[in-house]
Design a protein around this motif. Sequence first.
Motif, mmCIF file in Angstrom:
data_model
loop_
_atom_site.group_PDB
_atom_site.id
_atom_site.type_symbol
_atom_site.label_atom_id
_atom_site.label_comp_id
_atom_site.label_asym_id
_atom_site.label_seq_id
_atom_site.Cartn_x
_atom_site.Cartn_y
_atom_site.Cartn_z
ATOM 1 N N ALA A 12 0.813 -1.215 0.000
ATOM 2 C CA ALA A 12 0.000 0.000 0.000
ATOM 3 C C ALA A 12 0.849 1.269 0.000
ATOM 4 O O ALA A 12 0.430 2.291 -0.535
ATOM 5 N N ASP A 13 2.021 1.211 0.579
ATOM 6 C CA ASP A 13 2.879 2.398 0.680
ATOM 7 C C ASP A 13 3.713 2.655 -0.576
ATOM 8 O O ASP A 13 4.321 3.709 -0.701
ATOM 9 N N LEU A 14 3.750 1.696 -1.489
ATOM 10 C CA LEU A 14 4.583 1.849 -2.686
ATOM 11 C C LEU A 14 3.879 2.683 -3.746
ATOM 12 O O LEU A 14 2.668 2.586 -3.937
ATOM 13 N N ALA A 15 4.657 3.478 -4.431
ATOM 14 C CA ALA A 15 4.115 4.305 -5.512
ATOM 15 C C ALA A 15 3.831 3.438 -6.732
ATOM 16 O O ALA A 15 4.545 2.465 -6.992
ATOM 17 N N PRO A 16 2.811 3.790 -7.502
ATOM 18 C CA PRO A 16 2.506 3.021 -8.724
ATOM 19 C C PRO A 16 3.676 3.063 -9.694
ATOM 20 O O PRO A 16 4.370 4.065 -9.810
ATOM 21 N N THR A 17 3.902 1.948 -10.358
ATOM 22 C CA THR A 17 4.967 1.864 -11.343
ATOM 23 C C THR A 17 4.412 1.264 -12.619
ATOM 24 O O THR A 17 3.383 0.615 -12.616
ATOM 25 N N ALA A 18 5.114 1.503 -13.696
ATOM 26 C CA ALA A 18 4.726 0.897 -14.965
ATOM 27 C C ALA A 18 5.448 -0.431 -15.091
ATOM 28 O O ALA A 18 6.555 -0.595 -14.609
ATOM 29 N N GLY A 19 4.820 -1.356 -15.691
ATOM 30 C CA GLY A 19 5.455 -2.644 -15.894
ATOM 31 C C GLY A 19 4.425 -3.749 -15.914
ATOM 32 O O GLY A 19 3.234 -3.518 -15.763
ATOM 33 N N ASP A 20 4.934 -4.927 -16.109
ATOM 34 C CA ASP A 20 4.027 -6.059 -16.125
ATOM 35 C C ASP A 20 4.095 -6.772 -14.776
ATOM 36 O O ASP A 20 4.898 -6.438 -13.922
ATOM 37 N N GLY A 21 3.248 -7.724 -14.596
ATOM 38 C CA GLY A 21 3.219 -8.482 -13.350
ATOM 39 C C GLY A 21 2.641 -7.663 -12.217
ATOM 40 O O GLY A 21 1.833 -6.757 -12.407
ATOM 41 N N LEU A 22 3.085 -7.972 -11.021
ATOM 42 C CA LEU A 22 2.565 -7.308 -9.835
ATOM 43 C C LEU A 22 2.916 -5.825 -9.819
ATOM 44 O O LEU A 22 2.124 -5.004 -9.344
ATOM 45 N N ALA A 23 4.057 -5.444 -10.368
ATOM 46 C CA ALA A 23 4.449 -4.030 -10.396
ATOM 47 C C ALA A 23 3.432 -3.195 -11.156
ATOM 48 O O ALA A 23 3.138 -2.064 -10.782
ATOM 49 N N GLY A 24 2.849 -3.749 -12.191
ATOM 50 C CA GLY A 24 1.844 -3.031 -12.970
ATOM 51 C C GLY A 24 0.525 -2.888 -12.235
ATOM 52 O O GLY A 24 -0.277 -2.020 -12.567
ATOM 53 N N ALA A 25 0.281 -3.711 -11.245
ATOM 54 C CA ALA A 25 -0.972 -3.646 -10.490
ATOM 55 C C ALA A 25 -0.912 -2.638 -9.355
ATOM 56 O O ALA A 25 -1.932 -2.337 -8.746
ATOM 57 N N LEU A 26 0.261 -2.109 -9.056
ATOM 58 C CA LEU A 26 0.379 -1.136 -7.971
ATOM 59 C C LEU A 26 -0.432 0.111 -8.272
ATOM 60 O O LEU A 26 -0.582 0.505 -9.418
ATOM 61 N N GLY A 27 -0.919 0.714 -7.237
ATOM 62 C CA GLY A 27 -1.706 1.930 -7.395
ATOM 63 C C GLY A 27 -3.193 1.670 -7.299
ATOM 64 O O GLY A 27 -3.965 2.560 -7.017
ATOM 65 N N GLY A 28 -3.610 0.462 -7.512
ATOM 66 C CA GLY A 28 -5.021 0.118 -7.372
ATOM 67 C C GLY A 28 -5.311 -0.345 -5.956
ATOM 68 O O GLY A 28 -4.409 -0.504 -5.141
ATOM 69 N N GLU A 29 -6.573 -0.542 -5.679
ATOM 70 C CA GLU A 29 -6.938 -1.061 -4.377
ATOM 71 C C GLU A 29 -6.647 -2.554 -4.341
ATOM 72 O O GLU A 29 -6.952 -3.275 -5.286
ATOM 73 N N ALA A 30 -6.049 -3.034 -3.279
ATOM 74 C CA ALA A 30 -5.674 -4.433 -3.101
ATOM 75 C C ALA A 30 -4.879 -4.943 -4.307
ATOM 76 O O ALA A 30 -5.307 -5.855 -5.003
#
Length: 132
Positions: free
Chosen positions: A86-104
Motif C-alpha cells: 500500500a505504501d509503494l508508488a505506482p509503477t509501470a510494468g508487467d506483473g505485480l508491479a503493474g498492479a500497484l496503485g489500485g486497491e488491493a
Amino acid sequence: MGLSNRERRAAKQRRRDAKRGVTEPAARTDTGRGLPPETLQALLRRAGADLAQGREEAVGELRGVLAEHLARRRTEILAACDAVLADLAPTAGDGLAGALGGEAPASTWAASSGATTEETAIATVRLLATSG
C-alpha cells in the motif's frame, strides 16, 4: 455411555468459571491456525529487505514459513501482501508491479493472473526488494 474426557474437562472448567464469576469464556477473534496479519506483514517486509541486501535465501526461508499457511489462509496472506504494498508508488510494468496503485494490488493481480498464494507472496517480496 459415559462422558468423554473432553466433556468432563469442559464441565469441570465451567464449574471453576462459575465459582470465579465468569459467565462465559472470552471470545476469540481468530480461532484458526496461522500467523496474525501483523506478523505476516513483518515477515514480508523483512524478506524484502533481506532480498534487497542480496540474501537470496530469504525467499526460501519465506517459503518454509508460508507452506504452513497456504491451504487455509490465502485471504489473509493476500491481505498482508496488499498491506505492505500500500505504501509503494505506482509503477509501470508487467506483473505485480503493474498492479500497484489500485486497491488491493496483490489480491487483484493474483485473481487476474491466476497466481498462487506462494507466487503472489514471492512477487511481493521481490517488489519490496526492488523498491526499498
